[in-house]
Motif scaffolding. Structure first.
Motif, PDB file in Angstrom:
ATOM      1  N   ARG A   1      -6.644  -0.967 -13.212  1.00  0.00           N
ATOM      2  CA  ARG A   1      -8.139  -0.556 -12.303  1.00  0.00           C
ATOM      3  C   ARG A   1      -8.612   0.564 -12.925  1.00  0.00           C
ATOM      4  O   ARG A   1      -8.050   1.476 -13.292  1.00  0.00           O
ATOM      5  CB  ARG A   1      -7.576  -0.168 -10.591  1.00  0.00           C
ATOM      6  CG  ARG A   1      -6.468   1.448 -10.633  1.00  0.00           C
ATOM      7  CD  ARG A   1      -6.278   1.263  -9.412  1.00  0.00           C
ATOM      8  NE  ARG A   1      -5.800   0.166  -8.521  1.00  0.00           N
ATOM      9  CZ  ARG A   1      -6.274  -0.323  -7.257  1.00  0.00           C
ATOM     10  NH1 ARG A   1      -7.211  -0.225  -7.513  1.00  0.00           N
ATOM     11  NH2 ARG A   1      -5.060  -1.166  -6.822  1.00  0.00           N
TER      12      ARG A   1
ATOM     13  N   PRO B   1      -5.988  -5.615 -10.637  1.00  0.00           N
ATOM     14  CA  PRO B   1      -5.397  -4.744  -9.868  1.00  0.00           C
ATOM     15  C   PRO B   1      -4.093  -4.487  -8.326  1.00  0.00           C
ATOM     16  O   PRO B   1      -4.736  -5.346  -7.965  1.00  0.00           O
ATOM     17  CB  PRO B   1      -6.416  -3.265  -9.435  1.00  0.00           C
ATOM     18  CG  PRO B   1      -7.579  -4.636  -8.847  1.00  0.00           C
ATOM     19  CD  PRO B   1      -7.308  -5.735 -10.160  1.00  0.00           C
TER      20      PRO B   1
ATOM     21  N   GLN C   1      -6.611  -6.840   0.345  1.00  0.00           N
ATOM     22  CA  GLN C   1      -5.551  -5.755  -0.727  1.00  0.00           C
ATOM     23  C   GLN C   1      -5.019  -7.195  -1.153  1.00  0.00           C
ATOM     24  O   GLN C   1      -4.662  -8.182  -0.694  1.00  0.00           O
ATOM     25  CB  GLN C   1      -5.068  -5.338   0.377  1.00  0.00           C
ATOM     26  CG  GLN C   1      -6.196  -3.510   0.661  1.00  0.00           C
ATOM     27  CD  GLN C   1      -5.590  -3.177   1.495  1.00  0.00           C
ATOM     28  OE1 GLN C   1      -3.740  -2.841   1.721  1.00  0.00           O
ATOM     29  NE2 GLN C   1      -6.066  -1.361   1.366  1.00  0.00           N
TER      30      GLN C   1
ATOM     31  N   ASP D   1      -3.808  -2.711  -4.526  1.00  0.00           N
ATOM     32  CA  ASP D   1      -3.580  -1.445  -3.883  1.00  0.00           C
ATOM     33  C   ASP D   1      -2.114  -1.472  -3.506  1.00  0.00           C
ATOM     34  O   ASP D   1      -1.521   0.021  -2.785  1.00  0.00           O
ATOM     35  CB  ASP D   1      -4.420  -1.937  -2.360  1.00  0.00           C
ATOM     36  CG  ASP D   1      -5.861  -2.821  -2.351  1.00  0.00           C
ATOM     37  OD1 ASP D   1      -6.713  -1.658  -2.715  1.00  0.00           O
ATOM     38  OD2 ASP D   1      -5.876  -3.711  -2.896  1.00  0.00           O
TER      39      ASP D   1
ATOM     40  N   ALA E   1     -11.000   5.657 -10.066  1.00  0.00           N
ATOM     41  CA  ALA E   1     -10.824   6.164  -8.996  1.00  0.00           C
ATOM     42  C   ALA E   1     -10.157   5.760  -7.552  1.00  0.00           C
ATOM     43  O   ALA E   1     -10.220   6.187  -6.737  1.00  0.00           O
ATOM     44  CB  ALA E   1     -13.205   6.260  -8.748  1.00  0.00           C
ATOM     45  N   GLU E   2      -9.863   4.274  -8.222  1.00  0.00           N
ATOM     46  CA  GLU E   2      -9.332   3.983  -7.349  1.00  0.00           C
ATOM     47  C   GLU E   2      -7.882   4.443  -6.965  1.00  0.00           C
ATOM     48  O   GLU E   2      -7.477   5.570  -8.096  1.00  0.00           O
ATOM     49  CB  GLU E   2      -9.084   2.334  -8.065  1.00  0.00           C
ATOM     50  CG  GLU E   2     -10.283   2.206  -7.457  1.00  0.00           C
ATOM     51  CD  GLU E   2     -10.696   1.734  -7.033  1.00  0.00           C
ATOM     52  OE1 GLU E   2     -10.952   1.775  -5.654  1.00  0.00           O
ATOM     53  OE2 GLU E   2     -12.456   1.361  -5.707  1.00  0.00           O
ATOM     54  N   ARG E   3      -6.911   3.995  -6.393  1.00  0.00           N
ATOM     55  CA  ARG E   3      -5.446   4.482  -5.728  1.00  0.00           C
ATOM     56  C   ARG E   3      -4.703   3.142  -5.772  1.00  0.00           C
ATOM     57  O   ARG E   3      -5.438   1.856  -4.951  1.00  0.00           O
ATOM     58  CB  ARG E   3      -5.513   5.217  -4.898  1.00  0.00           C
ATOM     59  CG  ARG E   3      -4.151   6.306  -4.907  1.00  0.00           C
ATOM     60  CD  ARG E   3      -3.745   6.548  -3.328  1.00  0.00           C
ATOM     61  NE  ARG E   3      -3.937   5.796  -2.199  1.00  0.00           N
ATOM     62  CZ  ARG E   3      -4.089   6.169  -1.186  1.00  0.00           C
ATOM     63  NH1 ARG E   3      -4.011   7.270  -0.864  1.00  0.00           N
ATOM     64  NH2 ARG E   3      -4.125   5.133  -0.198  1.00  0.00           N
ATOM     65  N   THR E   4      -3.931   3.216  -6.333  1.00  0.00           N
ATOM     66  CA  THR E   4      -2.061   2.025  -6.462  1.00  0.00           C
ATOM     67  C   THR E   4      -0.780   3.097  -5.170  1.00  0.00           C
ATOM     68  O   THR E   4      -0.712   3.859  -5.808  1.00  0.00           O
ATOM     69  CB  THR E   4      -1.664   1.979  -7.894  1.00  0.00           C
ATOM     70  OG1 THR E   4      -2.737   1.017  -7.707  1.00  0.00           O
ATOM     71  CG2 THR E   4      -0.437   0.846  -7.276  1.00  0.00           C
ATOM     72  N   ARG E   5      -0.934   2.355  -4.340  1.00  0.00           N
ATOM     73  CA  ARG E   5       0.371   3.987  -3.373  1.00  0.00           C
ATOM     74  C   ARG E   5       1.410   2.850  -3.754  1.00  0.00           C
ATOM     75  O   ARG E   5       1.418   1.237  -3.460  1.00  0.00           O
ATOM     76  CB  ARG E   5      -0.218   2.978  -2.097  1.00  0.00           C
ATOM     77  CG  ARG E   5       0.929   3.962  -0.992  1.00  0.00           C
ATOM     78  CD  ARG E   5       0.861   4.076   0.275  1.00  0.00           C
ATOM     79  NE  ARG E   5       1.403   4.998   1.420  1.00  0.00           N
ATOM     80  CZ  ARG E   5       1.798   6.210   1.396  1.00  0.00           C
ATOM     81  NH1 ARG E   5       1.789   6.979   0.113  1.00  0.00           N
ATOM     82  NH2 ARG E   5       3.244   6.628   1.725  1.00  0.00           N
TER      83      ARG E   5
END
Length: 314
Positions: free
Chosen positions: A222, A198, A132, A200, A225-229
């Motif tokens: 990104r 991008p 990640q 994570d 469809a992806e996600r950043t926390r």
């Protein structure tokens, strides 16, 4: 006993005589061997956070010491008006973590608060795994610095962002993948952050203007469809940040705060504390620590910097 005594909000603590604690029900007197000076201690004295309501009071929200049976512990959960920066303090029963063998008292005190916060953010809340990419926003402070090294130790690609070039250079020399100076114009900072994405996970110790640049950058980094926390841990760059709605929706971003409490039990915290200290002893995590006599608290308090952790020794 001697203690760092605060006589009013906004004043500087000074070392002077203070009544020794006497344990009541569900309390234990701990003999203190080391207590670190942290941002939260300053906030307490300034009335911003954990503000005391009775004076005089002893400052220091945690520390390292020994129980009456000699067991070495890192303690918190103190009973006012007793704090950690004293020869002895009063702790609620069970509100401590064991200090592993081989750990120095001063270093154990230095990493207790920032190491615990970093471990909670990176491991428990961030669930960082190998492969990640993690952006640590604010690596000048102790917790951000530990978070960057902890994430790297777990196999992540780590981007360190902060103001102190010395700390950034040291982190890169120790294996952090990239470094970004945050003291630059908004558009320039956003472009630099986007270029390294991008991401994570974003662990943010700054908030304010640097956070605004991150949120401007994330939609560029990104697919939708992806996600950043995004985990907010601190606010040393400001208590507010302008956050456009589309910055969350286009990335998309899952925004959460990390603070006192939450799902981490004392047993889990002990596991994290032991892991951080193990990595310190192995040389995988470094932190600049400066011991100081408790008697010097009045002189040291205003001068201690964020890039080094001052630890008072009674």
């Amino acid at each position: 006993m001697r203690a760092a005594v605060l006589h009013g909000i906004g004043r500087t603590p000074r070392c002077e005589s203070f009544p020794a604690p006497v344990a009541g029900e569900d309390e234990v007197v701990v003999t203190v061997t080391a207590a670190a000076l942290k941002p939260s201690d300053r906030w307490m004295a300034a009335g911003v956070h954990y503000a005391p309501s009775v004076f005089p009071t002893v400052v220091g929200l945690d520390g390292v010491g020994r129980l009456p049976d000699g067991t070495r512990v890192a303690f918190f959960g103190l009973r006012p008006p007793y704090g950690g920066m004293a020869e002895r303090t009063l702790v609620r029963c069970g509100m401590w973590l064991p200090v592993p063998e081989g750990a120095d008292d001063v270093m154990a005190a230095a990493v207790l608060n920032p190491g615990g916060a970093a471990w909670k953010t990176v491991v428990v809340e961030g669930d960082v795994r190998a492969g990640q990419t993690v952006l640590v926003l604010g690596t000048t402070g102790a917790s951000g610095r530990i978070a960057a090294q902890l994430a790297k130790g777990r196999g992540a690609r780590v981007v360190a962002a902060g103001r102190d070039q010395r700390v950034l250079d040291e982190l890169v020399a120790r294996g952090v993948d990239s470094a970004i100076r945050v003291d630059r114009p908004h558009d320039e900072l956003a472009a630099a952050i986007a270029a390294e994405g991008p991401y994570d996970l974003v662990a943010d110790y700054l908030w304010g203007a640097p956070a605004e640049a991150v949120f401007a950058a994330l939609p560029r980094t990104r697919p939708a469809a992806e996600r950043t926390r995004y985990i907010l841990v601190g606010m040393s760059a400001g208590e507010t940040a302008s956050l456009p709605a589309l910055a969350l929706r286009r990335a998309p971003v899952q925004l959460a705060g990390s603070g006192v409490g939450g799902p981490t039990s004392i047993a889990d915290a002990a596991t994290g504390y032991a892991e951080v200290l193990r990595r310190v002893r192995a040389g995988e995590i470094t932190l600049d620590v400066v011991p100081a006599p408790l008697a010097d608290v009045e002189a040291v308090w205003p001068k201690a910097g964020s890039d080094r952790r001052t630890v008072f020794v009674p």
